[in-house]
Design an enzyme around this catalytic site. Structure first.
Site, short mmCIF file in Angstrom:
data_model
loop_
_atom_site.label_atom_id
_atom_site.label_comp_id
_atom_site.label_asym_id
_atom_site.label_seq_id
_atom_site.Cartn_x
_atom_site.Cartn_y
_atom_site.Cartn_z
CG ASN A 9 -1.69 1.26 1.49
OD1 ASN A 9 -1.88 2.14 0.41
ND2 ASN A 9 -2.25 1.52 2.56
CE LYS A 11 0.27 3.36 4.71
NZ LYS A 11 0.10 3.65 6.23
CG HIS A 95 -5.73 1.66 5.18
ND1 HIS A 95 -5.43 2.45 6.20
CD2 HIS A 95 -4.74 0.60 4.88
CE1 HIS A 95 -4.11 2.45 6.40
NE2 HIS A 95 -3.55 1.19 5.71
CD GLU A 97 -3.08 5.59 6.98
OE1 GLU A 97 -3.05 5.66 5.43
OE2 GLU A 97 -2.06 4.98 7.58
CD GLU A 182 -3.54 -2.73 7.25
OE1 GLU A 182 -2.56 -3.01 6.96
OE2 GLU A 182 -3.97 -1.54 7.08
N GLY A 188 2.44 2.18 10.69
CA GLY A 188 3.23 3.18 10.56
C GLY A 188 3.94 3.78 11.69
CB SER A 228 5.12 -1.67 12.15
OG SER A 228 4.88 -0.39 12.25
C1 PEP Z 1 -0.75 0.12 5.67
O1 PEP Z 1 -0.57 1.19 5.29
O2 PEP Z 1 -1.70 -0.49 5.65
C2 PEP Z 1 0.36 -0.15 6.88
C3 PEP Z 1 0.34 -1.32 7.39
O3 PEP Z 1 1.44 0.60 7.09
P1 PEP Z 1 2.82 0.05 7.74
O4 PEP Z 1 3.40 -1.10 7.12
O5 PEP Z 1 3.64 1.30 7.38
O6 PEP Z 1 2.51 0.02 9.16
#
Ligand code: PEP
Length: 267
Positions: A9, A11, A95, A97, A182, A188, A228
């Site tokens: 992803n 983003k 997601h 976000e 998630e 992040g 992460s």
């Molecule tokens: C994500 O964007 O779904 C995500 C898990 O980001 P990160 O791997 O940076 O934590």
């Protein structure tokens, strides 16, 4: 045996030039990898650029969001049909976000800003159904905030999000859906969820799906972990029986680190 998925992803990163360079790097490193589905989810502006770069490889294209209507007066939105016409076969839905449930900055987020991002359980459900109807594979994200985990609400939050997302979906369609667990606090932040705990929650998700549509359909569904994921923690995560791959943000923005994750999942 479920085929793992490693989805990147990107983003709101990468203009078209950067997207082409990153996509080419991934193609060179893992473009023909077997035993793992590799999905790149660039921003919408780079979908066609990336589609061109992955031609001839096994890598698939995904979008980061979609709207449920086919067309009309919905300024700024993209339909499933439009995503298909760009070459997408996957789409991320709900997601955290997009739901306005930001991890690291949650405290700073006002209701107004939350509305700008705006996905709810109801919109996730409509988007999921529209994606399935169009033939896109949805990657539906669920997960709890740190405050919800601390209050012992993780299982209830995740189960409720799964049930709401799948409300009214045909049981036979369940194996075509991918769910990504998630935990919002792990996205992040560099703070990965303990692998055994991630496995437990992914197993809970499969149990909820089994209660809805039967154990055999739930067994066929891919459940990913996201939050992460990095080359130095992927081995422990992917070794867990309930984790069928990763949804990856930060570590998908460099071809070599993303390729390391793909290779770990393909082992
Ligand atoms: C994500 O964007 O779904 C995500 C898990 O980001 P990160 O791997 O940076 O934590």
């Amino acid at each position: 045996m479920r085929t793992p998925i490693m989805a990147g992803n990107w983003k709101m990163n990468c203009d078209n030039e950067e997207a082409a360079a990153l996509a080419k790097g991934v193609v060179d490193a893992v473009g023909q990898v077997a035993d793992c589905q590799v999905v790149l989810c660039p921003p919408a502006t780079a979908l066609t650029t990336v589609a061109e770069c992955i031609k001839g490889s096994k890598i698939q294209l995904g979008a980061q969001n979609m709207f449920w209507e086919e067309k009309g007066a919905f300024t700024g939105e993209l339909s499933a049909k439009m995503l298909l016409s760009c070459g997408c076969s996957f789409v991320i839905i709900g997601h955290s976000e997009r739901r306005g449930r930001f991890g690291a900055v949650a405290e700073d987020f006002t209701e107004e800003l939350r509305r700008v991002f705006g996905d709810t359980d109801a919109s996730v459900n409509r988007k999921l159904k529209a994606a399935l109807a169009a033939g896109l594979t949805p990657i539906v994200c669920v997960g709890e905030l740190i405050s919800e985990r601390q209050a012992g609400m993780t299982d209830a939050i995740v189960s409720d999000q799964v049930r709401a997302a799948l409300d009214g979906v045909e049981a036979d369609a369940l194996p075509d859906i991918v769910i990504a667990y998630e935990p919002v606090w792990a996205i992040g932040t560099g703070e990965v969820c303990d692998a055994q705990e991630a496995n437990r929650v992914c197993g809970l998700i499969r149990k909820v799906v089994g209660d809805i549509g039967g154990a055999s359909r739930a067994e066929a569904m891919r459940v990913l972990y996201g939050g992460s994921v990095k080359p130095d923690n992927i081995d422990e995560l992917i070794a867990q029986p309930e984790i069928d791959g990763g949804l990856v943000g930060g570590a998908s923005l460099k071809a070599d680190s993303f390729a390391a994750l793909v290779n770990a999942a393909a082992k």
